[in-house]
Design a protein around this motif. Structure first.
Motif, PDB file in Angstrom:
ATOM      1  N   VAL A  39      33.111  44.777  34.980  1.00  0.00           N
ATOM      2  CA  VAL A  39      33.539  43.497  34.413  1.00  0.00           C
ATOM      3  C   VAL A  39      34.046  43.697  32.981  1.00  0.00           C
ATOM      4  O   VAL A  39      35.091  43.155  32.603  1.00  0.00           O
ATOM      5  CB  VAL A  39      32.388  42.455  34.458  1.00  0.00           C
ATOM      6  N   ASP A  40      33.320  44.484  32.201  1.00  0.00           N
ATOM      7  CA  ASP A  40      33.737  44.738  30.815  1.00  0.00           C
ATOM      8  C   ASP A  40      35.120  45.384  30.767  1.00  0.00           C
ATOM      9  O   ASP A  40      35.985  44.966  29.995  1.00  0.00           O
ATOM     10  CB  ASP A  40      32.730  45.641  30.093  1.00  0.00           C
ATOM     11  N   VAL A  41      35.328  46.411  31.582  1.00  0.00           N
ATOM     12  CA  VAL A  41      36.618  47.103  31.599  1.00  0.00           C
ATOM     13  C   VAL A  41      37.728  46.135  31.998  1.00  0.00           C
ATOM     14  O   VAL A  41      38.796  46.082  31.365  1.00  0.00           O
ATOM     15  CB  VAL A  41      36.586  48.311  32.570  1.00  0.00           C
ATOM     16  N   LEU A  42      37.488  45.341  33.030  1.00  0.00           N
ATOM     17  CA  LEU A  42      38.525  44.436  33.523  1.00  0.00           C
ATOM     18  C   LEU A  42      38.799  43.293  32.545  1.00  0.00           C
ATOM     19  O   LEU A  42      39.951  42.875  32.388  1.00  0.00           O
ATOM     20  CB  LEU A  42      38.139  43.907  34.909  1.00  0.00           C
ATOM     21  N   ASN A  43      37.777  42.788  31.874  1.00  0.00           N
ATOM     22  CA  ASN A  43      38.000  41.754  30.861  1.00  0.00           C
ATOM     23  C   ASN A  43      38.786  42.299  29.670  1.00  0.00           C
ATOM     24  O   ASN A  43      39.659  41.628  29.132  1.00  0.00           O
ATOM     25  CB  ASN A  43      36.678  41.154  30.376  1.00  0.00           C
ATOM     26  N   LEU A  68      45.870  36.834  28.443  1.00  0.00           N
ATOM     27  CA  LEU A  68      45.363  35.464  28.516  1.00  0.00           C
ATOM     28  C   LEU A  68      44.273  35.207  27.480  1.00  0.00           C
ATOM     29  O   LEU A  68      43.879  34.071  27.271  1.00  0.00           O
ATOM     30  CB  LEU A  68      44.839  35.152  29.915  1.00  0.00           C
ATOM     31  N   LYS A  69      43.776  36.249  26.863  1.00  0.00           N
ATOM     32  CA  LYS A  69      42.792  36.166  25.783  1.00  0.00           C
ATOM     33  C   LYS A  69      41.578  35.333  26.171  1.00  0.00           C
ATOM     34  O   LYS A  69      41.647  34.120  26.227  1.00  0.00           O
ATOM     35  CB  LYS A  69      43.407  35.570  24.504  1.00  0.00           C
ATOM     36  N   GLY A  70      40.505  36.022  26.423  1.00  0.00           N
ATOM     37  CA  GLY A  70      39.266  35.301  26.666  1.00  0.00           C
ATOM     38  C   GLY A  70      38.628  35.653  27.992  1.00  0.00           C
ATOM     39  O   GLY A  70      39.315  35.894  28.984  1.00  0.00           O
ATOM     40  N   TRP A 116      40.875  44.749  29.783  1.00  0.00           N
ATOM     41  CA  TRP A 116      42.223  45.109  30.233  1.00  0.00           C
ATOM     42  C   TRP A 116      43.199  43.960  29.981  1.00  0.00           C
ATOM     43  O   TRP A 116      44.252  44.159  29.401  1.00  0.00           O
ATOM     44  CB  TRP A 116      42.169  45.490  31.706  1.00  0.00           C
ATOM     45  N   ASP A 117      42.889  42.763  30.416  1.00  0.00           N
ATOM     46  CA  ASP A 117      43.687  41.556  30.173  1.00  0.00           C
ATOM     47  C   ASP A 117      45.196  41.796  30.368  1.00  0.00           C
ATOM     48  O   ASP A 117      45.970  41.695  29.417  1.00  0.00           O
ATOM     49  CB  ASP A 117      43.392  41.038  28.759  1.00  0.00           C
TER      50      ASP A 117
END
Length: 88
Positions: free
Chosen positions: A12-16, A23-25, A18-19
């Motif tokens: 989840v951390d890696v994918l968040n 989309l920021k956030g 990545w963005d």
């Protein structure tokens, strides 16, 4: 079980971070992240995972992410998966 939960949180951390669409956030990609984590558990090939990631995000956002970006993140995710399976 705790190990798998920690591994999923790392995904989840890696994918968040990545963005891919800036989309920021957090929580902008919750559905895609859940689908991607399922794919990580099913696939072991970086190329296969990259294709799946590309299709997941393209389906949701109707925008294409370049394959090289998908492949980079796929390799990061599979490295986390590999590290987890080595620690029993």
């Amino acid at each position: 079980m705790e190990s798998e939960r920690n591994t999923n949180l790392q995904f989840v951390d890696v994918l968040n971070e990545w963005d891919p669409f800036q989309l920021k956030g957090d929580s902008q990609y919750d559905t895609e992240i859940a689908d991607t984590i399922q794919a990580i558990h099913e696939l072991d090939s970086p190329e296969d995972l990259a294709e799946r990631i590309q299709s997941i995000y393209e389906f949701s956002f109707e925008k294409n992410i370049p394959m090289n970006q998908c492949l980079t993140v796929a390799k990061q995710l599979l490295a986390i998966k590999e590290n987890d399976s080595c620690t029993i």
